[in-house]
Design a protein around this motif. Structure first.
Motif, mmCIF file in Angstrom:
data_model
loop_
_atom_site.group_PDB
_atom_site.id
_atom_site.type_symbol
_atom_site.label_atom_id
_atom_site.label_comp_id
_atom_site.label_asym_id
_atom_site.label_seq_id
_atom_site.Cartn_x
_atom_site.Cartn_y
_atom_site.Cartn_z
ATOM 1 N N LYS A 1 -0.505 3.579 40.557
ATOM 2 C CA LYS A 1 -0.569 5.026 40.781
ATOM 3 C C LYS A 1 -1.487 5.689 39.762
ATOM 4 C CE LYS A 1 2.223 9.156 41.245
ATOM 5 N NZ LYS A 1 3.499 9.794 40.985
ATOM 6 N N MET A 2 -1.343 5.316 38.492
ATOM 7 C CA MET A 2 -2.171 5.932 37.452
ATOM 8 C C MET A 2 -3.642 5.573 37.616
ATOM 9 S SD MET A 2 0.049 5.897 33.999
ATOM 10 C CE MET A 2 1.209 7.214 33.727
ATOM 11 N N LEU A 3 -3.921 4.325 37.987
ATOM 12 C CA LEU A 3 -5.312 3.928 38.180
ATOM 13 C C LEU A 3 -5.930 4.636 39.381
ATOM 14 C CD1 LEU A 3 -5.280 0.112 37.376
ATOM 15 C CD2 LEU A 3 -6.236 1.959 36.001
ATOM 16 N N SER A 4 -5.143 4.796 40.442
ATOM 17 C CA SER A 4 -5.683 5.486 41.615
ATOM 18 C C SER A 4 -5.919 6.966 41.331
ATOM 19 C CB SER A 4 -4.765 5.315 42.819
ATOM 20 O OG SER A 4 -3.547 5.989 42.624
ATOM 21 N N GLU A 5 -5.074 7.554 40.484
ATOM 22 C CA GLU A 5 -5.255 8.957 40.107
ATOM 23 C C GLU A 5 -6.443 9.133 39.165
ATOM 24 O OE1 GLU A 5 -1.526 10.091 38.424
ATOM 25 O OE2 GLU A 5 -0.561 10.319 40.376
ATOM 26 N N SER A 6 -6.764 8.085 38.417
ATOM 27 C CA SER A 6 -7.865 8.159 37.462
ATOM 28 C C SER A 6 -9.222 8.033 38.121
ATOM 29 C CB SER A 6 -7.719 7.062 36.403
ATOM 30 O OG SER A 6 -6.517 7.228 35.709
ATOM 31 N N GLY A 7 -9.253 7.540 39.349
ATOM 32 C CA GLY A 7 -10.508 7.454 40.073
ATOM 33 C C GLY A 7 -11.153 6.088 40.006
ATOM 34 N N PRO A 8 -12.334 5.986 40.592
ATOM 35 C CA PRO A 8 -13.007 4.699 40.699
ATOM 36 C C PRO A 8 -13.451 4.114 39.359
ATOM 37 C CG PRO A 8 -14.378 6.452 41.590
ATOM 38 C CD PRO A 8 -13.048 7.051 41.262
ATOM 39 N N ALA A 9 -13.731 4.946 38.378
ATOM 40 C CA ALA A 9 -14.171 4.433 37.081
ATOM 41 C C ALA A 9 -13.063 3.609 36.427
ATOM 42 C CB ALA A 9 -14.581 5.581 36.167
ATOM 43 N N ALA A 10 -11.842 4.088 36.491
ATOM 44 C CA ALA A 10 -10.722 3.362 35.899
ATOM 45 C C ALA A 10 -10.455 2.067 36.658
ATOM 46 C CB ALA A 10 -9.469 4.231 35.898
ATOM 47 N N THR A 11 -10.581 2.109 37.968
ATOM 48 C CA THR A 11 -10.368 0.913 38.775
ATOM 49 C C THR A 11 -11.433 -0.126 38.463
ATOM 50 O OG1 THR A 11 -9.422 2.299 40.500
ATOM 51 C CG2 THR A 11 -10.046 0.076 41.134
#
Length: 95
Positions: A51-61
């Motif tokens: 959830k946190m990675l998806s909220e952080s956007g593509p850069a975090a992923t």
């Protein structure tokens, strides 16, 4: 889900969730994080992380994917190093 189960579910604040996810990202195992924070299992950790990675956007992923790639390469290099150490020990033995 019964009413009793819904009422007895533990709720975790955002600060604890962020700390748990950060521990995962820092390389701690999910099992150790769960036991350290008193969680019943690891599934909730992976859900929070996703959830946190998806909220952080593509850069975090993308960053997470790169970290996993580097950790995999590190394990491979450590394995090669260990093999070379063993080979050196074998070849340097006096017969």
């Amino acid at each position: 889900m019964s009413k009793r189960n819904a009422q007895s579910r533990r709720r975790y604040n955002d600060e604890l969730k962020a700390e748990a996810v950060q521990m995962l990202l820092d390389g701690h195992s999910a099992k150790s994080v769960a036991s350290r924070l008193g969680l019943s299992g690891t599934n909730v950790l992976y859900r929070w992380k996703g959830k946190m990675l998806s909220e952080s956007g593509p850069a975090a992923t993308a960053l997470e994917a790169r970290v996993q790639e580097l950790e995999k390469e590190l394990r491979r290099v450590e394995q090669e190093r260990d093999i070379l150490k063993k080979a050196l020990a074998i070849f340097s033995q006096k017969t």
